[in-house]
Motif scaffolding. Structure first.
Motif, PDB file in Angstrom:
ATOM      1  N   GLY A   1       0.820  -1.199   0.000  1.00  0.00           N
ATOM      2  CA  GLY A   1       0.000   0.000   0.000  1.00  0.00           C
ATOM      3  C   GLY A   1       0.854   1.249   0.000  1.00  0.00           C
ATOM      4  O   GLY A   1       1.921   1.272   0.623  1.00  0.00           O
TER       5      GLY A   1
ATOM      6  N   TYR B   1     -11.248  -5.797   6.306  1.00  0.00           N
ATOM      7  CA  TYR B   1     -10.575  -5.016   5.282  1.00  0.00           C
ATOM      8  C   TYR B   1      -9.511  -5.856   4.575  1.00  0.00           C
ATOM      9  O   TYR B   1      -9.169  -6.958   5.024  1.00  0.00           O
ATOM     10  CB  TYR B   1      -9.938  -3.768   5.895  1.00  0.00           C
ATOM     11  N   THR B   2      -8.975  -5.343   3.488  1.00  0.00           N
ATOM     12  CA  THR B   2      -7.999  -6.091   2.693  1.00  0.00           C
ATOM     13  C   THR B   2      -6.629  -5.433   2.630  1.00  0.00           C
ATOM     14  O   THR B   2      -5.700  -6.014   2.075  1.00  0.00           O
ATOM     15  CB  THR B   2      -8.517  -6.282   1.256  1.00  0.00           C
ATOM     16  N   TYR B   3      -6.491  -4.227   3.169  1.00  0.00           N
ATOM     17  CA  TYR B   3      -5.201  -3.539   3.093  1.00  0.00           C
ATOM     18  C   TYR B   3      -4.143  -4.261   3.943  1.00  0.00           C
ATOM     19  O   TYR B   3      -4.472  -4.991   4.893  1.00  0.00           O
ATOM     20  CB  TYR B   3      -5.333  -2.078   3.518  1.00  0.00           C
TER      21      TYR B   3
ATOM     22  N   ALA C   1      -4.629   2.810   3.226  1.00  0.00           N
ATOM     23  CA  ALA C   1      -3.690   2.164   2.305  1.00  0.00           C
ATOM     24  C   ALA C   1      -2.910   1.078   3.018  1.00  0.00           C
ATOM     25  O   ALA C   1      -2.362   0.169   2.379  1.00  0.00           O
ATOM     26  CB  ALA C   1      -2.736   3.204   1.713  1.00  0.00           C
ATOM     27  N   GLY C   2      -2.833   1.170   4.345  1.00  0.00           N
ATOM     28  CA  GLY C   2      -2.113   0.181   5.132  1.00  0.00           C
ATOM     29  C   GLY C   2      -2.161   0.560   6.599  1.00  0.00           C
ATOM     30  O   GLY C   2      -2.563   1.673   6.961  1.00  0.00           O
TER      31      GLY C   2
ATOM     32  N   ILE D   1      -1.545   5.547   5.212  1.00  0.00           N
ATOM     33  CA  ILE D   1      -0.996   4.482   6.046  1.00  0.00           C
ATOM     34  C   ILE D   1      -1.062   4.953   7.485  1.00  0.00           C
ATOM     35  O   ILE D   1      -0.405   5.923   7.860  1.00  0.00           O
ATOM     36  CB  ILE D   1       0.451   4.138   5.654  1.00  0.00           C
TER      37      ILE D   1
ATOM     38  N   THR E   1     -10.085  -5.026  12.286  1.00  0.00           N
ATOM     39  CA  THR E   1      -9.611  -4.775  10.919  1.00  0.00           C
ATOM     40  C   THR E   1      -9.782  -6.001  10.024  1.00  0.00           C
ATOM     41  O   THR E   1      -9.323  -5.991   8.880  1.00  0.00           O
ATOM     42  CB  THR E   1      -8.126  -4.343  10.931  1.00  0.00           C
TER      43      THR E   1
ATOM     44  N   ASP F   1     -10.830   3.049   4.724  1.00  0.00           N
ATOM     45  CA  ASP F   1     -10.193   3.202   3.412  1.00  0.00           C
ATOM     46  C   ASP F   1      -8.690   3.434   3.530  1.00  0.00           C
ATOM     47  O   ASP F   1      -8.118   4.239   2.803  1.00  0.00           O
ATOM     48  CB  ASP F   1     -10.844   4.365   2.661  1.00  0.00           C
TER      49      ASP F   1
END
Length: 300
Positions: free
Chosen positions: A167, A257-259, A225-226, A195, A254, A223
């Motif tokens: 990310g 989520y996929t980050y 990024a990491g 992040i 968390t 949302d």
């Protein structure tokens, strides 16, 4: 972009939160002087008003002058504790925005770093003078590297809780309790596409859960990024155990989520507290063998 320090530059050490003796920062002053810097210690260091480093007026004046003076090229907060939010809304950042400089700190200073981020400027989440004697060479060295404009890349050992991926986004975060505290204030900020890094100390596990619930309800986790999960030191539990440790709590909130998520990142209330540039774009890579954090642009 904030100018890098050069030998001969003058920096200020001030106290915006809890009181601290001048003797306690003497080792840090020696280190900073060996870096070629001229160190000016503000009147808030050594002052006392209850638990604070002088009353609100003194701490505000010390911070305001350090931010405003063109001869001061960086401002380093002596320690955390509590008190920065008491003065934050009275600070005039107009001159600072015209001539930005590095501001350094963590823990209670997270509120100041968040406010600076809300202004669109960078700051440094890193070791403070009170902790230089116990800090690792890596922690102190990383602060020097960033202050003087050297590029840094951090590599972290794998962790069982990690979620792999890559990310890229602005780096922002700090002490979880202070991130919770600034939510909804003029120091608040959007986490979208960024992040986020988290750390904390001396909290009850149920309160960590409560603050993570708040971040989730406020959309702060949606949302990213990491996510970097740092040191969570000296955690406490009730007589009736909460039932999860810190990493399990964060993993639960968390999970949807996929980050990428990197656990065990060396930031927070431990000797190995690597300096992070809040507001600078970085790339987080979390792999099976190791994780890395690298700034997308040169520090200089």
């Amino acid at each position: 972009m904030i100018p890098s320090l050069r030998p001969g530059d003058k920096i200020a050490i001030i106290a915006t939160a809890r009181k601290i003796d001048r003797e306690a920062i003497a080792p840090a002053v020696e280190v900073l002087q060996r870096w070629g810097l001229e160190v000016e210690v503000g009147p808030s260091v050594g002052a006392a008003h209850g638990m604070f480093a002088g009353d609100d007026a003194l701490r505000l004046q010390d911070l305001q002058q350090a931010l405003d003076r063109p001869d001061i090229k960086a401002v380093i907060c002596a320690r955390g504790g509590y008190g920065t939010t008491r003065i934050l809304d009275q600070v005039d950042f107009s001159r600072f925005q015209e001539q930005p400089k590095w501001v350094v700190g963590f823990s209670d200073i997270t509120s100041l770093l968040c406010h600076i981020h809300s202004l669109g400027l960078e700051s440094i989440h890193g070791i403070m003078p009170m902790l230089f004697p116990s800090g690792t060479e890596e922690a102190i060295g990383s602060l020097r590297s960033i202050l003087f404009g050297e590029d840094v890349t951090y590599e972290v050992a794998p962790h069982a809780f990690n979620r792999t991926g890559t990310g890229t986004g602005q780096l922002i975060g700090g002490n979880l309790a202070l991130l919770h505290n600034v939510s909804g204030t003029r120091s608040d900020f959007s986490t979208r596409g960024k992040i986020l890094f988290l750390e904390d100390v001396d909290e009850y596990l149920y309160n960590i859960d409560r603050m993570m619930v708040h971040l989730s309800r406020a959309g702060k986790l949606d949302d990213l990024a990491g996510l970097l999960v740092g040191h969570f030191s000296d955690m406490k539990d009730n007589a009736d155990p909460f039932g999860k440790n810190v990493y399990e709590i964060i993993a639960e909130h968390t999970a949807k989520y996929t980050y990428p998520v990197c656990y065990g990142f060396p930031t927070g209330h431990e000797p190995d507290n690597l300096a992070l540039v809040c507001g600078r774009e970085a790339t987080l890579q979390v792999g099976a063998a190791e994780s890395s954090l690298k700034y997308s642009k040169s520090i200089t």
